[in-house]
Design an enzyme around this catalytic site. Structure first.
Site, short mmCIF file in Angstrom:
data_model
loop_
_atom_site.label_atom_id
_atom_site.label_comp_id
_atom_site.label_asym_id
_atom_site.label_seq_id
_atom_site.Cartn_x
_atom_site.Cartn_y
_atom_site.Cartn_z
CD GLU A 256 0.86 -9.33 2.33
OE1 GLU A 256 1.50 -10.13 3.07
OE2 GLU A 256 1.34 -8.30 1.86
CB CYS A 291 5.29 -10.19 3.51
SG CYS A 291 4.72 -9.55 1.92
#
Length: 496
Positions: A256, A291
């Site tokens: 990720e 993020c």
């Protein structure tokens, strides 16, 4: 000095016990709001410590894998309970987290609470996980089941370490794996103390924790011969290195990585004070160090000035300072390196002639000058070639860009090497869904963006350079398992 202000020294946790690093080394962690203030010391683990942790997990794996989903779910629920059972301890760990990371205290408490919720969510999948799929013949009767992989290496970043830990640790445990967790070097104290609380509730070796320098021990963990799954959250650059290292042993990876999330504001969007606050939080929560933060804002030209005014007003209300102070709404960036990256983007945009505005009140100018602070910053109509548009800012800076039609908006949003999240702002359900389906992203929010708009029951991850695989949701548990098919002649398995 109050307990919350005292220095703490954290240890490793291997094979059921806390212990110092092999050679007794530690490293200091400083307060990003007050860089001269040492918050505490974390154990600086060695390659030998990594090996001991992985081997402990490997030894514990067979017994843990034999436990039922119901037994694992009960332990996960117990962990969720113990994480918040002692209010004084929660307050202490939250304050420590705030001081070592730079978060505002309210957000630190939010992360502490979210972690337990994610353990309960993984536990809730027990019945679903234990059900096999059956295929009847002819020509064969087949059972499709799943089994855990073995030792999972979980590598956690510094920006939302507890929340992200909750996106991979309970899933790995629920799937039947044993784990070695490597917290970020930059934010290791509160996460390590929290992990110790969990590990003490599990059989020895099921959960192990190693802190230290990624440059020193990262490859030893990712490339270890007994690691059967790697789950990494972090930058694209490091993610590529992790993938290369894991590839030497064909170890599967979940990555990720970064995002450069685009939001599209359509002409019919509701733009009231609540909407602008959601936009602000989507972009600037945790000082923009998320993020899935809103990082590019595309606005229909008919509403552009309205969005500029509304979001500017939301930014102007913010108070920038030490996150421990109740009046503070935005703390510092976590480290000097990230501050320089963000300030470099701002300088580049100004030099290119873009209109750049900084907002917010700074009650303590001396503190602001000493710490890793940056006011929330908006960049209006920037050249799309600028780094503030092309790259992930990971800080409190947001470009706002006009568009003329939906096709242009989708093209601009997809014109990126990233594909993590996106959002669509409109009151038209059909248009929202139609545009969302055209966006190259692993997650799309409607009339919101970021952690406050996310459903943890859905899988989370990205396309393109934003990563491989998924965390969270039922699918996040399956990432830590492999399929196992069992076949026999027709009528044999079903007893016909």
């Amino acid at each position: 000095m109050t307990p919350a202000e005292q220095q703490v020294t954290t240890e490793l946790f291997i094979d059921g016990a806390a212990r110092p690093a092999e050679n007794g080394r530690t490293y200091a962690i400083h307060n990003p709001a007050r860089p001269g203030e040492c918050v505490g010391h974390a154990a600086r683990g060695s390659v030998a410590d990594v090996d001991a942790a992985v081997r402990a997990a490997h030894e514990a794996y067979p017994a843990w894998a034999r436990t039922s989903y119901g037994e694992r779910a009960a332990l996960l629920a117990k962990i969720a309970e113990i994480l918040v059972a002692d209010e004084e301890d929660v307050a202490y760990r939250s304050s420590l987290f705030c001081r070592e990371h730079g978060k505002v205290l309210k957000e630190a408490r939010l992360e502490m609470a979210r972690l337990g919720d994610r353990f309960l969510l993984s536990a809730s999948y027990a019945d679903r996980l234990q059900a096999d799929e059956t295929l009847t013949g002819p020509p064969f009767d087949t059972i499709i089941t799943r089994q855990p992989r073995g030792v999972a290496a979980l590598i956690v970043p510094w920006n939302w370490p507890l929340s992200i830990l909750g996106a991979k640790l309970p899933q790995a445990l629920m799937a039947g794996n044993t784990v070695v967790v490597k917290p970020s070097q930059n934010s290791a104290l509160a996460p390590t103390l929290t992990l110790h609380k969990m590990a003490r509730l599990l059989p020895p070796g099921v959960l192990n924790v190693v802190t230290g320098s990624s440059g020193e021990i990262g490859d030893a963990l990712v490339g270890h011969e007994l690691v059967r799954r790697v789950n990494f959250t972090g930058s694209i650059e490091v993610g590529k290195h992790v993938m290369k290292t894991a590839a030497e042993r064909l170890t599967p990876v979940t990555l990720e990585l970064g995002g450069n999330d685009a939001a599209i504001v359509l002409p019919d969007a509701t733009l009231d004070a609540a909407a602008f606050m959601r936009m602000y939080l989507g972009a600037f929560m945790s000082t923009g160090q998320i993020c899935m933060a809103l990082k590019r804002l595309y606005v229909h030209r008919s509403r552009y000035d309205e969005v500029v005014d509304g979001l500017s007003a939301a930014c102007a209300r913010q108070v920038i300072g030490d996150g421990m102070l109740p009046e503070t709404t935005m703390g510092p960036l976590n480290n000097r390196k990230q501050l320089r990256i963000v300030q470099g983007m701002i300088a580049e945009a100004r030099s290119a002639g873009a209109e750049v505005r900084e907002f917010g009140a700074v009650p303590d100018a001396e503190l602001y000058a000493q710490g890793y602070f940056q006011k929330p910053t908006l960049v209006f109509r920037p050249d799309p070639r600028l780094s503030v548009v092309r790259d992930e800012q990971f800080g409190p800076i947001l470009p706002i860009i006009p568009f003329d039609d939906e096709a242009e908006a989708v093209r601009l949003a997809n014109d990126s090497d990233f594909g993590l999240c996106s959002s669509v702002w409109t009151e038209d359900r059909e248009r929202a869904l139609a545009i969302a389906r055209k966006l190259e992203a692993g997650y799309t929010y409607i009339n919101g963006h970021g952690p406050a708009a996310q459903d943890s029951r859905g899988p989370f991850g990205g396309f393109k350079q934003s990563g491989i695989g998924r965390n969270l949701g039922y699918e996040g548990v399956l990432e830590f398992q492999g399929y196992h098919s069992i076949s026999a002649p027709a009528g044999w398995l079903n007893g016909a």
